[in-house]
Write an enzyme that holds these catalytic residues in place. Structure first.
Site, PDB file in Angstrom:
ATOM      1  N   LYS A  74     -10.938 -41.110  29.324  1.00 54.08           N
ATOM      2  CA  LYS A  74     -10.973 -40.790  27.892  1.00 54.08           C
ATOM      3  C   LYS A  74      -9.622 -41.019  27.244  1.00 54.08           C
ATOM      4  O   LYS A  74      -9.534 -41.418  26.088  1.00 54.08           O
ATOM      5  CB  LYS A  74     -11.392 -39.328  27.691  1.00 54.08           C
ATOM      6  CG  LYS A  74     -12.815 -39.023  28.114  1.00 54.08           C
ATOM      7  CD  LYS A  74     -13.828 -39.610  27.172  1.00 54.08           C
ATOM      8  CE  LYS A  74     -15.249 -39.182  27.546  1.00 54.08           C
ATOM      9  NZ  LYS A  74     -16.260 -39.745  26.637  1.00 54.08           N
ATOM     10  N   LYS A 118      -7.354 -47.116  35.064  1.00 51.97           N
ATOM     11  CA  LYS A 118      -8.557 -46.361  35.387  1.00 51.97           C
ATOM     12  C   LYS A 118      -9.343 -46.066  34.116  1.00 51.97           C
ATOM     13  O   LYS A 118      -8.772 -45.792  33.056  1.00 51.97           O
ATOM     14  CB  LYS A 118      -8.137 -45.053  36.067  1.00 51.97           C
ATOM     15  CG  LYS A 118      -9.266 -44.176  36.534  1.00 51.97           C
ATOM     16  CD  LYS A 118      -8.690 -42.940  37.228  1.00 51.97           C
ATOM     17  CE  LYS A 118      -9.779 -41.964  37.635  1.00 51.97           C
ATOM     18  NZ  LYS A 118      -9.208 -40.770  38.300  1.00 51.97           N
ATOM     19  N   LYS A 123       2.469 -35.843  32.158  1.00 50.75           N
ATOM     20  CA  LYS A 123       1.877 -35.291  30.938  1.00 50.75           C
ATOM     21  C   LYS A 123       2.920 -34.593  30.067  1.00 50.75           C
ATOM     22  O   LYS A 123       2.852 -34.663  28.836  1.00 50.75           O
ATOM     23  CB  LYS A 123       0.741 -34.325  31.293  1.00 50.75           C
ATOM     24  CG  LYS A 123      -0.496 -35.016  31.849  1.00 50.75           C
ATOM     25  CD  LYS A 123      -1.626 -34.034  32.086  1.00 50.75           C
ATOM     26  CE  LYS A 123      -2.877 -34.760  32.582  1.00 50.75           C
ATOM     27  NZ  LYS A 123      -4.012 -33.830  32.806  1.00 50.75           N
TER      28      LYS A 123
END
Length: 337
Positions: A202, A199, A116
């Site tokens: 969102k 996967k 991230k």
């Protein structure tokens, strides 16, 4: 804790209005089952949501929507404890103690932080994102949880939790339960309907690849009928060679409470169209009442507020006892000293 029941804890983020199908089948569905067999604590983790920039009003609204969906999915406040993370300040208080036990190097090795932070860039990456796994450890250890339902992407965080529990116990005396992972492999990973190599999420899914549970049900059913499959016609579970069909079989088996093997037999000799049409109907029959129940909770804020207040009270009764013991063990001055 009930004497004959192990304790379990898990949480879900309120970072978007609607849960998606992967959230439900990969996690919440198991939570509903576990409330019958465990002393279960389930929370909306709004503290964790702050690791990315949030609009204040949207975060408040999404926390309520998330709680309403948990209840609509079948979590029963009489059988489990449902609460909002920020309503229990002991989470942040214990996190500070655990931060002071966590090595900079071991926190740096968390792959989710590395991924991230690369995407966000150093200037936009916060210390909160860096210490996110430590807050997660505090969440778990506060309730002396025996088991934690986690997806594969959270296993490393759970391992850090175990390390910190053992480190604290070794340094200050037996205090924390060292938790085990509870992973349900057959529904642990629901993939994107248009790109089954990733996967369903969102952040990674395209609008056509994700089924949001609060979307108009017929729109969601259409996404199932348009799901990517392959050039073959055989309906068989094979994640490597037939990831699209395997994903649809997993979804179908979960929603219809059957097995993949039974579905393979049922659709032997039939085409993909038959499978997708039937699955679309199954989804429609499940998601329509779920959506209606969610709306009923949101339209009755008094009842929802009462459930969350009671949940926070039950959670704090456990969390405060654990935190008091931790504070005593580390040497904090208390009123009785």
């Amino acid at each position: 804790m009930a004497l004959d029941r192990p304790r379990v804890l898990s949480g879900i983020q309120p970072t978007s209005g609607s849960f998606h199908l992967g959230n439900y089948l990969g996690a919440v569905r198991q939570w509903v089952a576990q409330q019958e067999t465990h002393d279960a604590f389930y929370m909306v983790v709004d503290l964790h949501a702050l690791t990315v920039v949030q609009d204040a009003e949207a975060l408040r609204a999404n926390a309520r929507i998330a709680a309403a969906q948990l209840l609509a999915a079948g979590l029963d406040p009489e059988r489990c404890t449902v609460f909002i993370q920020s309503h229990v300040p002991e989470h942040a208080q214990l996190a500070w103690v655990l931060n002071c036990l966590t090595g900079f190097g071991e926190a740096s090795r968390m792959t989710q932080f590395k991924d991230k932070s690369v995407k966000q860039g150093a200037d936009r990456t916060t210390v909160g994102l860096f210490t996110y796994p430590v807050l997660m450890a505090a969440d778990i250890l506060l309730y002396r949880s025996d088991a934690v339902p986690v997806g594969g992407d959270q296993r490393q965080h759970l391992e850090l939790t175990r390390v910190l529990a053992e480190r604290f116990n070794a340094r200050y005396g037996e205090t924390f339960t060292v938790p085990d992972a509870f992973i349900v492999p057959e529904t642990a990973r629901i993939t994107d309907l248009q790109d089954p190599s990733v996967k369903m999420s969102k952040s990674a899914s395209t609008p056509k690849g994700i089924v949001n549970l609060l979307d108009e049900p017929r729109s969601s059913a259409k996404k199932i009928r348009s799901a990517v499959t392959d050039t073959d016609t055989v309906i068989r579970y094979d994640e490597e060679k037939k990831p699209g069909i395997s994903n649809l079989l997993t979804i179908y088996a979960s929603l219809a409470d059957t097995t993949v093997a039974e579905l393979e037999q049922r659709y032997e000799g039939k085409g993909y169209g038959a499978l997708k049409t039937d699955l679309a109907d199954v989804l429609l029959d499940w998601v329509t009442p779920f959506r209606d129940r969610t709306r009923e909770y949101l339209d009755d804020p008094g009842t929802l507020n009462s459930i969350l207040a009671q949940g926070a009270e039950k959670a704090r009764a456990v969390a405060a006892e654990t935190l008091a013991l931790v504070y005593e063990r580390v040497g904090f001055l208390t009123a009785k000293h």
